[in-house]
Design an enzyme around this catalytic site. Structure first.
Site, PDB file in Angstrom:
ATOM      1  N   TRP A 161       0.854  -1.174   0.000  1.00 14.05           N
ATOM      2  CA  TRP A 161       0.000   0.000   0.000  1.00 14.05           C
ATOM      3  C   TRP A 161       0.902   1.240   0.000  1.00 14.05           C
ATOM      4  CZ3 TRP A 161      -0.160   3.860   3.851  1.00 14.05           C
ATOM      5  CH2 TRP A 161      -1.013   4.921   3.509  1.00 14.05           C
ATOM      6  N   HIS A 206      -8.690  -5.753   4.846  1.00 19.97           N
ATOM      7  CA  HIS A 206      -8.341  -5.005   6.052  1.00 19.97           C
ATOM      8  C   HIS A 206      -9.669  -4.593   6.652  1.00 19.97           C
ATOM      9  CE1 HIS A 206      -3.952  -3.423   5.477  1.00 19.97           C
ATOM     10  NE2 HIS A 206      -4.015  -4.726   5.687  1.00 19.97           N
ATOM     11  N   ASP A 231      -7.180  -3.552  10.708  1.00 21.12           N
ATOM     12  CA  ASP A 231      -6.393  -2.339  10.462  1.00 21.12           C
ATOM     13  C   ASP A 231      -7.106  -1.137  11.082  1.00 21.12           C
ATOM     14  OD1 ASP A 231      -4.703  -0.396   9.577  1.00 21.12           O
ATOM     15  OD2 ASP A 231      -5.245  -0.532   7.456  1.00 21.12           O
ATOM     16  N   ASP A 289     -11.661   7.647   6.224  1.00 23.68           N
ATOM     17  CA  ASP A 289     -10.854   6.475   6.581  1.00 23.68           C
ATOM     18  C   ASP A 289     -10.216   6.707   7.954  1.00 23.68           C
ATOM     19  OD1 ASP A 289      -9.409   4.112   6.337  1.00 23.68           O
ATOM     20  OD2 ASP A 289      -7.727   5.116   5.362  1.00 23.68           O
ATOM     21  N   LYS A 337      -7.075   2.625  -2.480  1.00 24.09           N
ATOM     22  CA  LYS A 337      -7.558   3.668  -1.583  1.00 24.09           C
ATOM     23  C   LYS A 337      -8.271   4.744  -2.386  1.00 24.09           C
ATOM     24  CE  LYS A 337      -6.284   6.293   2.455  1.00 24.09           C
ATOM     25  NZ  LYS A 337      -5.485   6.306   3.654  1.00 24.09           N
ATOM     26  N   ASP A 376      -9.738  -2.626   1.904  1.00 23.71           N
ATOM     27  CA  ASP A 376      -9.845  -2.068   3.253  1.00 23.71           C
ATOM     28  C   ASP A 376     -11.175  -1.334   3.263  1.00 23.71           C
ATOM     29  OD1 ASP A 376      -9.725   0.111   5.197  1.00 23.71           O
ATOM     30  OD2 ASP A 376      -7.610  -0.365   5.484  1.00 23.71           O
ATOM     31  N   HIS A 435     -11.648   2.404   2.631  1.00 22.77           N
ATOM     32  CA  HIS A 435     -11.068   2.987   1.420  1.00 22.77           C
ATOM     33  C   HIS A 435     -12.030   3.131   0.252  1.00 22.77           C
ATOM     34  CE1 HIS A 435      -6.692   1.977   2.744  1.00 22.77           C
ATOM     35  NE2 HIS A 435      -7.390   2.606   3.661  1.00 22.77           N
ATOM     36  N   ASP A 464     -10.127   4.873  10.625  1.00 18.85           N
ATOM     37  CA  ASP A 464      -9.548   3.720  11.308  1.00 18.85           C
ATOM     38  C   ASP A 464      -9.944   3.646  12.779  1.00 18.85           C
ATOM     39  OD1 ASP A 464      -7.878   2.161   9.323  1.00 18.85           O
ATOM     40  OD2 ASP A 464      -7.102   4.182   8.976  1.00 18.85           O
ATOM     41  N   GLU A 500      -3.287  -3.007  -2.075  1.00 20.78           N
ATOM     42  CA  GLU A 500      -4.415  -2.363  -1.383  1.00 20.78           C
ATOM     43  C   GLU A 500      -4.767  -1.044  -2.070  1.00 20.78           C
ATOM     44  OE1 GLU A 500      -3.499  -1.428   2.710  1.00 20.78           O
ATOM     45  OE2 GLU A 500      -5.565  -0.844   3.179  1.00 20.78           O
TER      46      GLU A 500
HETATM   47  C1  RNT Z   1      -3.802   3.149   4.938  1.00 22.00           C
HETATM   48  C2  RNT Z   1      -3.937   1.692   4.738  1.00 22.00           C
HETATM   49  C3  RNT Z   1      -2.828   0.840   5.278  1.00 22.00           C
HETATM   50  C4  RNT Z   1      -2.341   1.291   6.636  1.00 22.00           C
HETATM   51  C5  RNT Z   1      -1.380   0.339   7.312  1.00 22.00           C
HETATM   52  C6  RNT Z   1      -0.686   0.954   8.453  1.00 22.00           C
HETATM   53  O1  RNT Z   1      -4.900   3.859   4.579  1.00 22.00           O
HETATM   54  O2  RNT Z   1      -5.159   1.257   5.259  1.00 22.00           O
HETATM   55  O3  RNT Z   1      -3.202  -0.481   5.278  1.00 22.00           O
HETATM   56  O4  RNT Z   1      -3.399   1.538   7.508  1.00 22.00           O
HETATM   57  O5  RNT Z   1      -0.522  -0.180   6.385  1.00 22.00           O
HETATM   58 ZN    ZN Z   2      -5.503  -0.849   5.324  1.00 23.63          ZN
END
Ligand code: RNT
Ligand code: ZN
Length: 418
Positions: free
Chosen positions: A182, A284, A325, A292, A225, A257, A260, A294, A223
């Site tokens: 990523w 993720h 994640d 995003d 985004k 993810d 994303h 998290d 990955e």
């Molecule tokens: C970032 C991605 C990625 C990170 C990690 C730390 O938007 O989700 O996966 O969160 O690699």
């Molecule tokens: Zn991620």
């Protein structure tokens, strides 16, 4: 109500809760190391800003500052969480000997030997991530997509080094390693050239993949985004880019993810589409709040729905590589870690306790009122008792008391970290 009573109730609905518990015990979920230290890592100055368009907010005391502290915290978290785990590391968590330091393009397996030891001690596999952020060689927000040859070269070498480290992880643990690529590369404002960075990124990943490896042992994922903080207008590794990269490069898997995508796009709806075309995919699992962000994973509707999609359709569970994640620095980090892991386990167990075949039959028979009613009924089945039984079987603490251990650890260990 006892577990036996709950089991009988579920059995009447055609659900074998003992089988669900046995099944879930075999499913591994990758626990991300970066919740413990706000994604700082150990290879550069930990006070350097977190870049790449991601952000941790909050300043709760007790952050792990050294590999020892992070391992100590992880050990605590592991005992609080039921089920099989893998440990997910970032390259920035390299552990150097006294006076030793190498830059990311020169990382070697030996810099992760202590993590291998840790994983073996806990019977876990290891997953890995090259770290394309929080580093001087991120130039104007770009790494693998940089127009500067030298910058690109540095990060390609980093990617190759990470393939070698991933091979080492797979070899040492005997469990395949998922290596996720990523990059946060993107632009804040309207680009003049959208194509160039994407062509460079494509070429750079291909060069990384040229590092010899067995794709059965090192599963490379890409990955996607939608946007990051400070790079709102253009993301090189967009949804289409990464999905098509994976589709056209044998052995590469797409990683979704769920933070994303645009807010009304649901990863739960995408899983089956990808599984029509890929043997395996990766996830993720996170909780985006408006962006995003998290946030810590909870037992919310989308997490439940993602879990249902993972366990449905016979062999899907074997084909989805599940990782967490999220990173929250505003609350007790151990509690955050464990709430997220336990929530996902609950969602998976709940998904395994649905009368899936019956629900499919109702759908196919176009009995939509029956389907709606049945799905709603299942929500009030005595799931809490099944969860308690699963915790007992795994030797993990009960839902009614587990948080006491977090409070105790905060008092005994975290408060001492001044
Ligand atoms: C970032 C991605 C990625 C990170 C990690 C730390 O938007 O989700 O996966 O969160 O690699
Ligand atoms: Zn991620």
């Amino acid at each position: 109500m006892s577990y036996e009573e709950a089991k009988t109730r579920y059995a009447a609905a055609g659900v074998d809760t003992d089988a669900a518990i046995r099944r879930l015990k075999e499913v591994s979920v990758s626990l991300h190391c970066w919740q413990g230290d706000d994604v700082r890592g150990f290879d550069t100055d930990p006070d350097k800003p977190l870049t790449g368009g991601i952000q941790t907010t909050g300043n709760y005391p007790g952050r792990a500052r050294t590999p020892e502290e992070l391992m100590q915290d992880l050990e605590r978290v592991i005992t609080l969480c039921p089920g099989k785990k893998k440990l997910n590391l970032h390259a920035s968590y390299a552990i150097f000997g006294p006076g030793e330091y190498v830059d990311r393009d020169r990382l070697e397996p030996k810099h992760f030997a202590r993590w291998v030891e840790f994983a073996k001690k806990h019977g876990m596999g290891l997953d890995f991530n090259p770290t394309f952020f929080s580093h001087d060689k991120v130039k104007n927000g770009l790494t693998l997509a940089s127009p500067e040859e030298e910058t690109r070269k540095f990060w390609i070498e980093h990617g190759k080094a990470c393939i070698r480290i991933s091979e080492y992880f797979a070899r040492e643990t005997g469990i395949p390693c998922v290596m996720n690529i990523w990059i946060g590369d993107g632009l804040k404002d309207i680009p003049a050239d959208r194509m160039g960075p994407r062509q460079r990124y494509k070429d750079a990943i291909e060069q990384i993949l040229s590092e010899p490896h067995d794709p059965k042992q090192v599963k490379v994922t890409v990955e996607s985004k939608v946007f990051g903080i400070g790079v709102e207008s253009y993301t090189v590794g967009s949804g289409e880019f990464t999905l098509l990269f994976a589709a056209t490069h044998p052995g590469v898997l797409p990683l979704m993810d769920n933070g994303h995508y645009h807010p009304t796009e649901m990863v739960s709806d995408k899983i089956s589409s990808l599984l029509c075309y890929f043997d395996e995919i990766a996830l993720h699992i996170t909780r985006p709040v408006r962006w995003d962000s998290d946030h810590v994973v909870l037992l919310d509707d989308e997490t439940r729905e993602i879990a249902k999609e993972i366990v449905r359709n016979g062999d899907s569970l074997e084909r989805v590589n599940i990782a967490l994640d999220y990173f929250d620095a505003s609350i007790n980090r151990i509690g955050a870690w464990a709430v997220g892991f336990r929530s996902l386990q609950k969602a998976l167990l709940n998904a395994l306790c649905q009368p899936a075949e019956e629900l499919k039959r109702l759908q196919d028979a176009a009995d939509f009122s029956g389907l709606m009613a049945r799905q709603e009924e299942m929500k009030t089945y005595p799931f809490g008792e099944v969860w308690e039984e699963y915790l007992r079987v795994c030797g993990a603490p009960s839902e009614y008391t587990w948080f006491d251990a977090v409070r105790q650890y905060e008092k005994d260990v975290l408060e001492e970290r001044k």
